[in-house]
Design an enzyme around this catalytic site. Sequence first.
Site, PDB file in Angstrom:
ATOM      1  CG  HIS A  21      -1.146   1.269   7.343  1.00 19.53           C
ATOM      2  ND1 HIS A  21      -0.237   0.823   8.280  1.00 19.53           N
ATOM      3  CD2 HIS A  21      -0.449   2.099   6.519  1.00 19.53           C
ATOM      4  CE1 HIS A  21       0.940   1.383   8.030  1.00 19.53           C
ATOM      5  NE2 HIS A  21       0.848   2.151   6.966  1.00 19.53           N
ATOM      6  CD  GLU A  22      -1.363   2.487   2.704  1.00 17.08           C
ATOM      7  OE1 GLU A  22      -0.929   3.646   2.612  1.00 17.08           O
ATOM      8  OE2 GLU A  22      -0.637   1.523   2.985  1.00 17.08           O
ATOM      9  N   GLY A  52       0.834  -1.194   0.000  1.00 19.60           N
ATOM     10  CA  GLY A  52       0.000   0.000   0.000  1.00 19.60           C
ATOM     11  C   GLY A  52       0.866   1.241   0.000  1.00 19.60           C
ATOM     12  CG  HIS A  97      -0.149   6.972   5.484  1.00 23.60           C
ATOM     13  ND1 HIS A  97       0.948   7.411   6.188  1.00 23.60           N
ATOM     14  CD2 HIS A  97       0.056   5.648   5.267  1.00 23.60           C
ATOM     15  CE1 HIS A  97       1.774   6.380   6.392  1.00 23.60           C
ATOM     16  NE2 HIS A  97       1.256   5.304   5.853  1.00 23.60           N
ATOM     17  CB  CYS A 116       4.643   2.206   7.574  1.00 24.04           C
ATOM     18  SG  CYS A 116       4.229   3.725   6.714  1.00 24.04           S
ATOM     19  CG  LEU A 117       6.421   1.058   1.523  1.00 22.79           C
ATOM     20  CD1 LEU A 117       5.914   1.428   0.135  1.00 22.79           C
ATOM     21  CD2 LEU A 117       7.563   0.058   1.428  1.00 22.79           C
ATOM     22  CD  GLN A 124       3.042   5.758   2.776  1.00 22.33           C
ATOM     23  OE1 GLN A 124       2.103   5.220   2.217  1.00 22.33           O
ATOM     24  NE2 GLN A 124       3.979   5.054   3.393  1.00 22.33           N
TER      25      GLN A 124
HETATM   26 ZN   LIG Z   1       2.136   3.460   5.925  1.00 21.75          ZN
END
Ligand SMILES: [Zn+2]
Length: 167
Positions: free
Chosen positions: A130-131, A45, A134, A88-89, A50
């Site tokens: 989660h996304e 994701g 953000h 998370c990236l 991000q």
């Molecule tokens: Zn994340």
Amino acid sequence: MEMKIRTYGDPVLRKKSEKIDDINEELLELIEYMKKTMYSASGIGLAAPQVGINKRLFIIDIGEGIKTIINPEFIESNSSIIEMEEGCLSIPGTYKKVKRPEKVTVKYLNEKGEEIIEEADGIYARALQHENDHLDGIMFVDRLSTVGKKLVSKKLDAIKKETLKNL
Ligand SMILES: [Zn+2]
């Protein structure tokens, strides 16, 4: 084009993102760049903040094909809360269990501008939540218990230091 993935400590990750009112060429191009960026980082994701864009958009691919989610809204549902490991990236190398509802119902626009309503569970429900966080400037480590937060604090400090150095 691949985009730079913003990491913990970057202020762009803490801003509330704005609703998208036009799915135009520019936006579709951004979505393509985001896909390339996510796949090349082996993520499941990626949210627009991000990659430094504060717009209400994210993509998810949990191995069942890519989904583009624009202006998501969660519809209230009764669901049990479960713990699942998240990463998370934007917080490389950090994986922790987070408590969230097991099932969600979400309404969004896809990249064709069609309105979709989906009920989700499992990893997909987890990724959606989660996304979506953000888009409101929330990161999964914010949802850890006090003890959990303590356990990741050193790592977060280190990532933040590196982030600020490269801003
Ligand atoms: Zn994340």
